[in-house]
Structures are given as C-alpha cells and as structure tokens.
Design a protein around this motif. Structure first.
Motif, mmCIF file in Angstrom:
data_model
loop_
_atom_site.group_PDB
_atom_site.id
_atom_site.type_symbol
_atom_site.label_atom_id
_atom_site.label_comp_id
_atom_site.label_asym_id
_atom_site.label_seq_id
_atom_site.Cartn_x
_atom_site.Cartn_y
_atom_site.Cartn_z
ATOM 1 N N GLN A 1 -47.500 -39.182 40.097
ATOM 2 C CA GLN A 1 -47.175 -38.051 40.302
ATOM 3 C C GLN A 1 -45.491 -37.788 39.630
ATOM 4 O O GLN A 1 -44.760 -38.471 40.228
ATOM 5 C CB GLN A 1 -47.505 -37.625 42.066
ATOM 6 N N GLU A 2 -45.027 -36.676 39.405
ATOM 7 C CA GLU A 2 -44.022 -36.242 38.499
ATOM 8 C C GLU A 2 -43.148 -36.010 39.575
ATOM 9 O O GLU A 2 -42.204 -36.455 40.069
ATOM 10 C CB GLU A 2 -44.014 -35.591 37.255
ATOM 11 N N ASN A 3 -43.568 -35.515 40.782
ATOM 12 C CA ASN A 3 -43.270 -35.013 41.662
ATOM 13 C C ASN A 3 -44.063 -34.415 43.308
ATOM 14 O O ASN A 3 -45.312 -34.746 42.926
ATOM 15 C CB ASN A 3 -42.886 -33.066 41.831
ATOM 16 N N TYR A 4 -43.238 -35.072 44.175
ATOM 17 C CA TYR A 4 -43.676 -34.821 45.812
ATOM 18 C C TYR A 4 -43.124 -33.680 46.358
ATOM 19 O O TYR A 4 -41.930 -34.152 46.526
ATOM 20 C CB TYR A 4 -44.442 -35.888 46.252
ATOM 21 N N THR A 5 -43.553 -32.719 47.424
ATOM 22 C CA THR A 5 -42.553 -31.687 48.042
ATOM 23 C C THR A 5 -44.028 -31.810 49.531
ATOM 24 O O THR A 5 -44.856 -32.014 49.666
ATOM 25 C CB THR A 5 -43.439 -30.584 47.975
ATOM 26 N N ILE A 6 -42.724 -32.170 50.342
ATOM 27 C CA ILE A 6 -42.618 -32.537 51.930
ATOM 28 C C ILE A 6 -43.341 -31.406 52.399
ATOM 29 O O ILE A 6 -42.697 -30.188 51.533
ATOM 30 C CB ILE A 6 -41.827 -33.088 52.422
ATOM 31 N N GLU A 7 -44.492 -31.232 53.227
ATOM 32 C CA GLU A 7 -44.395 -30.414 54.100
ATOM 33 C C GLU A 7 -43.686 -29.902 54.759
ATOM 34 O O GLU A 7 -42.825 -30.626 55.582
ATOM 35 C CB GLU A 7 -46.050 -31.114 54.700
ATOM 36 N N ASN A 8 -44.251 -28.548 55.379
ATOM 37 C CA ASN A 8 -43.218 -27.980 56.814
ATOM 38 C C ASN A 8 -44.546 -27.870 57.823
ATOM 39 O O ASN A 8 -45.455 -27.980 57.716
ATOM 40 C CB ASN A 8 -42.435 -26.486 56.302
ATOM 41 N N PHE A 9 -43.425 -27.562 59.348
ATOM 42 C CA PHE A 9 -44.239 -27.390 60.035
ATOM 43 C C PHE A 9 -45.138 -25.776 60.291
ATOM 44 O O PHE A 9 -44.841 -25.366 59.350
ATOM 45 C CB PHE A 9 -43.731 -27.423 61.499
ATOM 46 N N MET A 10 -46.146 -25.621 61.127
ATOM 47 C CA MET A 10 -46.847 -23.888 60.017
ATOM 48 C C MET A 10 -45.673 -23.440 60.735
ATOM 49 O O MET A 10 -45.954 -22.003 60.476
ATOM 50 C CB MET A 10 -47.705 -24.497 60.935
ATOM 51 N N ASP A 11 -44.710 -23.166 61.739
ATOM 52 C CA ASP A 11 -43.711 -22.278 61.604
ATOM 53 C C ASP A 11 -42.722 -21.632 61.315
ATOM 54 O O ASP A 11 -41.686 -21.509 60.962
ATOM 55 C CB ASP A 11 -43.392 -22.169 63.200
ATOM 56 N N GLY A 12 -42.632 -22.688 59.569
ATOM 57 C CA GLY A 12 -42.028 -22.975 58.645
ATOM 58 C C GLY A 12 -40.391 -24.137 59.137
ATOM 59 O O GLY A 12 -39.535 -24.239 57.979
ATOM 60 N N SER A 13 -40.314 -24.742 60.190
ATOM 61 C CA SER A 13 -39.432 -25.642 60.712
ATOM 62 C C SER A 13 -39.792 -27.148 59.868
ATOM 63 O O SER A 13 -40.807 -27.495 59.710
ATOM 64 C CB SER A 13 -39.303 -25.535 62.221
ATOM 65 N N ILE A 14 -38.352 -27.925 59.815
ATOM 66 C CA ILE A 14 -38.364 -29.032 59.472
ATOM 67 C C ILE A 14 -39.351 -30.043 60.067
ATOM 68 O O ILE A 14 -39.416 -29.910 60.593
ATOM 69 C CB ILE A 14 -36.972 -29.661 59.119
ATOM 70 N N LEU A 15 -40.107 -30.746 58.683
ATOM 71 C CA LEU A 15 -40.890 -31.524 59.224
ATOM 72 C C LEU A 15 -40.629 -32.728 60.018
ATOM 73 O O LEU A 15 -38.930 -32.845 59.875
ATOM 74 C CB LEU A 15 -41.356 -31.671 58.439
ATOM 75 N N THR A 16 -40.921 -33.455 61.308
ATOM 76 C CA THR A 16 -39.782 -34.177 61.601
ATOM 77 C C THR A 16 -41.635 -35.874 61.622
ATOM 78 O O THR A 16 -41.721 -35.296 61.986
ATOM 79 C CB THR A 16 -40.165 -34.038 62.841
ATOM 80 N N ILE A 17 -41.376 -36.802 61.642
ATOM 81 C CA ILE A 17 -41.815 -37.580 61.449
ATOM 82 C C ILE A 17 -41.407 -38.743 62.138
ATOM 83 O O ILE A 17 -40.185 -38.853 62.335
ATOM 84 C CB ILE A 17 -42.210 -38.329 59.993
ATOM 85 N N ALA A 18 -42.154 -39.570 63.708
ATOM 86 C CA ALA A 18 -41.772 -39.954 64.323
ATOM 87 C C ALA A 18 -42.804 -41.131 64.539
ATOM 88 O O ALA A 18 -43.823 -40.992 64.539
ATOM 89 C CB ALA A 18 -41.226 -39.334 65.865
#
Length: 436
Positions: A292-309
């Motif tokens: 893959q040349e690029n990969y894009t982080i998903e947002n939460f469904m409401d458009g807010s920044i993804l949190t990984i915990a």
C-alpha cells in the motif's frame, strides 16, 4: 550490550512465520512444576525471557531436554526446594518477571514458595497484589519484608474458595489457577482474565487431569484434584508478533504474508489495524498484507477522531499500542492512543518525535498522532530500546526511515522476539547486529 544498525527505506517482500507466544510460554513452562511426570511442549520461542525461565526451572531441579528446535520435554521429579533460599535464585528470579508464576505451582504441590521481587519491562508500576490476595484466600500465609524484597508463602494444604479478583490480571489469573488445581474443594474465580493464553493454560491443565470449567469466560470453576499427570502441549503463535508484522508491512509499503496465525485467536487485532486503513487478506489461516502506498485512518461514525485504547480481553492487548502508535505516524489522518494500563509505556514517543513524527504526548497515558501520510519520511537517528514492545516499534520506524539508524540495548527486543534481525533480513530488510 548489543546494537542494531538499520538501513531504512527498503521495501520488503516474502513470508514470515510467527514464533510461539511468549506470554503463553511463560505460563505453561511454570505449569510443568505441577507434576512429576514428563510434559512435552512444542513451539517454544527461542527468546531471552523464555530461555531464562527454562534455566531457572533447570536450576530448581527440573530435568530439561531439548528434543527439537522449539520442542522441550520437562520432568519435575526431583525439585530442590533449598534452591529457593540461594543467592543464585534471588539473582535469576529477580531478573525475570515471568518467574512470579512459579509460586502457584510450588505452593500447590509442595506447600511453600519463595520468590524475589521480579523484574521485567520498565513500563510503570506493575503491582502483584492480585496474585498474593488470591493465594491468601486459598489459605496461604503470606510474608514480605521490604528490606530483602522477597515474597514468602506457605500453606500445609490449600482449600478451594470463592474469589473476586480486584483486576483481571493475566499472570495473576494464571498463578491462582495453577495453585487451585491441587487445592481441596472447588475454587471459583470471578473477574478472571480470559485471554487465549489463559485458555491454553486451562486446556493444558485439563489434559493433565485438572477439572477446570468456564474456559474462555471471566468466571472459572476449578475443582481440585489430588495429582496431575504429564501431557503434550503446543503453544499458539504470538499475536503480538503478528500485529508487529502487520504494522511493519504498512510502514515499509511492503507485501508480506504471515503464515499460520491461528486467526480465530486474534480477537480484535485485525480489525484494529483495518481501522488504520491497512488492507488485510485472509487466505486460509494466513494473513496477506498487500503493498500500500497510503493508508487512511477511519473516524468514528459521527466524524470525531478515532480513539484506540487497550482493554482486558476480548479488548485490545496493551502490548500492541506501541506498534499501532508508530504505524499511525505515516497514516493519513489522526488518532488518539489511550494506554490505560501502564503509565510509562508511551514515553518512547520522544524518539519518534526526534525522527520527525507529529505526536502530542497529552499525559503518561494518552498520545495524539497526526499522520504524515507517507509524504515526509521519518529521519534516521540513534535510539535506545526501553522495553520489548517499544524496541520493536522503534525498529519498525527505523526500517521505514531515510538513512541509517542505530538502536542500542537490543537485549530488550531479544527478550520477546526470536532472531528478529535474521528473519526480517531474509525478506529484504537491512539490519546489522553489532555485538559490543
């Protein structure tokens, strides 16, 4: 103290075979102390922490025979309990955190167990209360002196009981299970850890004659038996190494196939990397990561920044957050990494910032990563590995960077990854080990 010299910017291609799981190995090796009969274990990883534990078992009197490359036979027929009082044991036991899990088996079978305060990664406070409270509930007398930093437990006979663990500690659960299998009566363990490695330990013990039910849940029932027999057991592939290889492929724009991953045991790990935009193809029991040349982080469904915990199983294992943080540095988009369990594990981010990564360390538990979208490569630099997982994360960063990087204190990496330099070099990496 050895060093890695890494020439970055090389695309890799080929197959990688994950080693046996480190965390499972430490548990099942200690379980060999529960019987005088032979126990044969396959797929044991050849890594420092595991090798040190095998040496410790041998020093205790366990007969250890290596039958093949990653297969050993153990026979704990003639245990020397006097060794527990020796200076050599104090030195060996304190150098390895996994040594704490010899207490449960020794207490169950011999009525006493001593262990120095164990070492391990410097990733913050890692309390042992869960272990000792559990042993006390089973009837053990616990003594600890601050001066000599030695834990001592004795119990003429352990008795089954009900206990609600104060935290779902993996090693604590393993230790208590191993003590309870030979206790008199039934032990109920609520809020038990239920990781695949705990499940593996329970299945192994049942094959030895134990009576454990509720496997895979956080409510275990252990009906004590008088003795256990020998068995044959195979260790799962290491899920942390599998996650490390997925991250490596994405960061270096490489095409890698990870063989025989025991996919059903990986839980949320594959989907977590998919949230970072990494493509995975499941082929049988293999994971194929295309270039893959690029990969894009998903947002939460409401458009807010993804949190990984991180979270107890079936949540995401904390051991992979360091890898995920590094991978996010070259993604498109932003992510908040929340390391809930260990307050010092994110401190290695200063090394990545020196390499050009855009990371805001919010506090000891949280870091925000603003991805560079592969547009600005990380810069080569000199680094020191602070712990196993951070060390491999820095190695992945160095392999993706422009120029030649060095990582010192690679014994930390060797504690958890078997011949990582040789295996990655075989698929195109340029890593040179310099023994000082």
């Amino acid at each position: 103290m050895s060093t890695f010299e890494i020439t970055g910017g090389t695309t890799l291609k080929g197959e990688l075979h994950p080693q046996g799981a480190k965390n499972e190995a430490l548990q099942v090796l200690c379980a060999t102390l529960l019987t005088s009969e032979k126990v044969r274990i396959h797929n044991i990883p050849n890594i420092l922490d595991v090798n040190r534990l095998i040496e410790l078992l041998a020093s205790l009197g366990v007969s250890v025979t290596q039958e093949a490359k990653n297969t050993y036979c153990f026979e704990a027929k003639n245990i020397n309990l006097e060794y527990l009082n020796s200076d050599e044991f104090a030195k060996k036991g304190s150098s390895l955190r996994g040594s704490i899990m010899i207490i449960g088996p020794l207490l169950a079978r011999f009525g006493k167990a001593y262990i120095p305060k164990p070492g391990g990664d410097k990733i913050g406070r890692r309390r042992l209360d869960t272990h000792f409270i559990g042993f006390q509930k089973l009837g053990a007398d616990f003594k600890y002196k601050q001066g000599d930093k030695f834990y001592r437990l004795e119990a003429p006979k352990l008795k089954g009981t009900y206990m609600l663990l104060d935290e779902a500690s993996v090693t604590g659960t393993a230790n208590i299970i191993m003590a309870a299998v030979l206790a008199e009566g039934t032990t109920t363990i609520y809020n038990a850890a239920c990781e695949p490695y705990i499940q593996q330990l329970c299945k192994m013990l049942n094959s030895m004659g134990a009576k454990i039910t509720g496997i895979g849940s956080n409510l275990l029932y252990v009906e004590g038996v008088k003795s256990l027999s020998g068995c044959e057991h195979r260790i799962l592939p290491d899920m942390i190494e599998i996650g490390s290889f997925i991250g490596l492929a994405a960061m270096t724009k490489s095409e890698i196939t990870i063989k025989n991953v025991a996919y059903k045991e990986l839980g949320v790990i594959p989907d977590t990397f998919k949230k970072l935009g990494i493509k995975l193809e499941i082929i049988g029991d293999d994971i194929h990561i295309p270039k893959q040349e690029n990969y894009t982080i998903e947002n939460f469904m409401d458009g807010s920044i993804l949190t990984i915990a991180d979270a107890p199983w079936p949540g995401l294992t904390p051991d992979l957050l360091s890898i995920i943080l590094v991978v996010a540095t070259q993604a498109k988009g932003s992510v908040l990494i929340h390391q809930k369990m260990f307050e010092s594990r994110l401190f290695f981010t200063d090394k990545l910032i020196d390499m050009g990564a855009q990371i805001i360390l919010c506090d000891p538990h949280r870091a925000t990563v603003i991805g560079l979208n592969q547009e600005n490569r990380l810069r080569a630099t000199k680094m020191v590995s602070p712990d196993i997982r951070a060390g491999v994360s820095l190695l992945i960063a160095a392999l993706s960077a422009d120029g030649i990087s060095t990582i010192q204190n690679i014994d930390q990496i060797d504690r958890g990854y078997e011949n990582i330099d040789l295996r990655l070099n075989a698929i195109g990496a340029k890593i040179r080990r310099i023994d000082n």
